[in-house]
Every structure is written in C-alpha cells, then in structure tokens.
Design an enzyme around this catalytic site. Sequence first.
Site, PDB file in Angstrom:
ATOM      1  CD  GLU A 137      37.784  45.354  36.998  1.00  9.01           C
ATOM      2  OE1 GLU A 137      36.887  45.809  37.723  1.00  9.01           O
ATOM      3  OE2 GLU A 137      38.531  44.429  37.359  1.00  9.01           O
ATOM      4  CD  GLU A 195      35.391  39.135  40.884  1.00  9.59           C
ATOM      5  OE1 GLU A 195      35.617  39.378  39.676  1.00  9.59           O
ATOM      6  OE2 GLU A 195      35.569  39.970  41.775  1.00  9.59           O
TER       7      GLU A 195
END
Length: 264
Positions: A137, A195
């Site tokens: 994150e 990602e």
Amino acid sequence: MKKLLLSVVAMLAISTAAQAQFNLGKGKIDAIKGAVSAFTVSDAEIKQSAAESVKWMDEHNPVCSVKDKDKKKKAYAERLERLFGPYKNYDGLDLNYKVYYVTDVNAFACPDGSVRVFSSLMDIMSDDELLGIIGHEIGHVKLEHSKKAYKQTLLTEAAAKYAGSSQGTVGDLMKSDLGGMATKLTGAQFSQSQESDSDDYSYKFLKSIGKNPQALADGFQKFADMEKEYGADKSMGAKMFSSHPDSEKRVKRIEAKIKKDSKK
C-alpha cells in the site's frame, strides 16, 4: 461485535465498478481535462483532499487506540505500532497509521501518507505478512499511483459538477459532499502494472528491514484461498483485492522472484 466499514465497504484499493474508475483511457482523460480546462489541481490540493477524506473516515469508523479501554481494540493498535511504528518515515515518507475495528479485510494508503489497516486483515495475517501488505500500500504512495488516481478523480468530479465552467475549486468539491468525495477519492483502482510495481516495492521493503519476502507471497496466498472459498459471492473478506490481478498469479510471480534472487 465489529462494525462494517461505514459507507465505504469494499472500497479503497479494491473499489468496485460502481465506484470511480481510475483506469481511464487517454481519450477519456483528455476529454475530462478539456471539460474542466479552467479547473487546476495542485499537488498540495491533492494531499489536502486526501487528508480531509481520511479525517472524515476516521470520524465515521471505529478507530482503535493504544489508550482504548477495550482491551481487544487496544491490542490491535499496539500491534500495529509495534510492527509498523519503526518504519513510519521509511523511504523519506511521512506516514501516519491507524486501525479500523471493522469486519472487512482490507488496508489502504493515501497521498498524504495516511495508512489505514482493518482489524479483520490483522486477524488473518502473521506479523511479516501484514508488513508485506502494508508495504504494498505504501508503494502506491511512494510511486505516486495514489496521487495520480486522486487527480483523475478530482478532474472527473469537476467535469460532472462544473461542466467546463471556470467556477469551482478543489475545496468547493470537497465541501459539496465530503462523505461521497471521501469514498471516491479513497476508492482507487490501479492498473495491473501499478499493482505489480507496488508488489515489487513491498518485496524490496521487506528485504530492506530484514524480513523474508516469502511473507508477501504467503499473504497473497491467503487472499487466493479466500477467493476460492467465497467464489462469485465475494462477500466480506473475499472482496479484498477483488479488482487486483489474480492472487495466485501474484504468488507465483513473487516466488519466482525469490527463486531468481537466491541464485545470484
């Protein structure tokens, strides 16, 4: 009993198609920019919007504290402080972090450095696995994926609200519907490339602090197992990473990277 995340269930890094879409094609982005040619978004405004969004969520969700009288909630806060406290300034970042006492399995980070971890995610992850997920994150923050997503969302909302008018500011947008804007701004979907880049960032993060990056693969394997268990229903925990690349593929990619590194 834990509460559902108020108004923002299954959002953030795993927002559904009903939420703001950040993976816009170049043509759509150009059209949005054209529609709000007089609407500008600075880096400072992006960080401010992020801070306001997170403040709203903190006020509308049960937050765990090290001073909490509830022993279980206090334990969550203490665990996160113990695990992540030493790395709040990692890689030049200025991170603040809290635990939401909710049933959803999730975590997110915003451009202003706010990191929020959900207690149910902590329930299923080992210490190192949790660090791996948090590392992913904060990778979105350091690599500026979150900042780009926020900017596109602000432009999209401006296009809808102001329709090309020179009237209106970022502050006006936030004031118009803070709760709705918080949901949209923190509901970022990222490209598979982004990602993967954040996975790589977390991999390097774990290695730099002396942890085995296998923990990241193990964490993703738990998501893959949940996806299999919940199937098409994807309720509760299975919503975690539902819009991300296939968890099984991520596990294999990370383990292949570990194997390659071991041969060096």
